[in-house]
Scaffold this motif. Structure first.
Motif, PDB file in Angstrom:
ATOM      1  N   SER A 100       0.826  -1.198   0.000  1.00  0.00           N
ATOM      2  CA  SER A 100       0.000   0.000   0.000  1.00  0.00           C
ATOM      3  C   SER A 100       0.868   1.259   0.000  1.00  0.00           C
ATOM      4  N   PHE A 133      -3.962   5.755  -0.564  1.00  0.00           N
ATOM      5  CA  PHE A 133      -4.840   6.366   0.430  1.00  0.00           C
ATOM      6  C   PHE A 133      -4.251   7.695   0.903  1.00  0.00           C
ATOM      7  N   HIS A 135      -3.239   6.251   6.655  1.00  0.00           N
ATOM      8  CA  HIS A 135      -3.529   4.857   6.991  1.00  0.00           C
ATOM      9  C   HIS A 135      -4.888   4.737   7.687  1.00  0.00           C
ATOM     10  N   THR A 136      -5.436   3.537   7.632  1.00  0.00           N
ATOM     11  CA  THR A 136      -6.799   3.307   8.097  1.00  0.00           C
ATOM     12  C   THR A 136      -6.921   3.352   9.614  1.00  0.00           C
ATOM     13  N   TRP A 141     -10.367   7.827   5.930  1.00  0.00           N
ATOM     14  CA  TRP A 141      -9.343   8.052   4.923  1.00  0.00           C
ATOM     15  C   TRP A 141     -10.009   8.207   3.565  1.00  0.00           C
TER      16      TRP A 141
END
Length: 282
Positions: A9, A40, A43-44, A49
């Motif tokens: 990612s 993204f 980060h989640t 996000w």
């Protein structure tokens, strides 16, 4: 110095996935070819996000383009992390096949991002099963955390004997080298956290102080650091180097009170960690 294809990612703000792995590898001197599985904003772990998960075909196209440059024979390893979807996992598996066809000595270091203690599974449906059934048998190096070790083996890990048995069970299915990136066992002293590496029937353990910090991306950096040092030396040496470096970075992060891991500000810790922790055979 090694050349590494890193498929993970990417976040615009902060440091997880490739944003946590590429710079440390480059700082150590590796040539890194980064392919992103998602883009993204952050980060989640923040709970909100923006961005998107890329399609598997984009991953395949990027790998094919690198292949057309004639570069795959120079690729020493594939590093994978957060996948975004099971279809992306298949594209990563295809990438490793292409790399190994061009360079049979190349390794696949698979960080099986599934979940964590306290959070449970946080990836999309189908990804854990892909990692267990498809990724695990093809990987050379696997870097699960304690939650992922338990999920992949279907066992509870509470003692050192449990952990070693679980690592051996993973090795029996594929990866010859396994690094458990965070491990808290019944015999772990208060205020400490451990890491365990196993290869060739031998095991090594490193313990470091538990720091008052909660950040994302440390596991991604550990997998990258371990792979780099394992390509250049022994499993024991790679464990020592990765564990010492990440402790130094996290210590700087804790001292600064940062919500994000200080990948850039603490970069000297990747090259020459201020404190080196010895590994104990176990």
């Amino acid at each position: 110095m090694p050349s590494i294809l890193s498929i993970q990612s990417w976040v615009a703000y902060g440091h997880v996935g490739n944003a946590s792995a590429i710079f440390p590898l480059q700082r150590l001197g590796a040539e890194v070819w980064g392919i992103h599985t998602v883009q993204f904003s952050n980060h989640t772990g923040y709970g909100a996000w923006r961005g998107q998960v890329f399609g598997a075909e984009l991953i395949r196209d990027c790998v094919h383009g690198i292949e057309e440059r004639g570069a795959l024979p120079r690729c020493d390893a594939v590093l994978s992390g957060y996948m975004g979807s099971a279809e992306i996992g298949e594209a990563i598996l295809d990438a490793t096949r292409r790399v190994k066809a061009a360079n049979p000595a190349a390794l696949w270091c698979c960080d099986p991002v599934i979940g964590d203690v306290g959070r449970g599974i946080f990836v999309r449906p189908g990804i854990p099963e892909f990692l267990r059934d498809r990724g695990l048998p093809a990987a050379d190096i696997l870097t699960p955390n304690q939650f992922e070790l338990e999920w992949l083996t279907g066992t509870e890990v509470r003692t050192l004997a449990d952990a070693k048995a679980a690592v051996a069970a993973l090795q029996a299915r594929g990866p010859r080298c396994v690094l458990v990136t965070s491990l808290h066992l019944d015999d772990t002293p208060d205020g400490e956290i451990g890491m365990l590496a196993g290869e060739g029937g031998r095991f090594w353990r490193v313990s470091t102080p538990m720091l008052p910090v909660s950040v994302n991306g440390a596991g991604d950096a550990i997998a990258a650091l371990f792979l780099f040092h394992r390509l250049r030396g022994s499993t024991e040496a790679a464990l020592v180097a990765a564990g010492s470096s990440i402790f130094g970075v996290l210590r700087r992060t804790a001292e600064a009170g940062s919500r994000e891991i200080l990948t850039v500000a603490a970069q000297e810790e990747f090259v020459a960690p201020r404190q080196v922790f010895a590994a104990a055979a176990c």
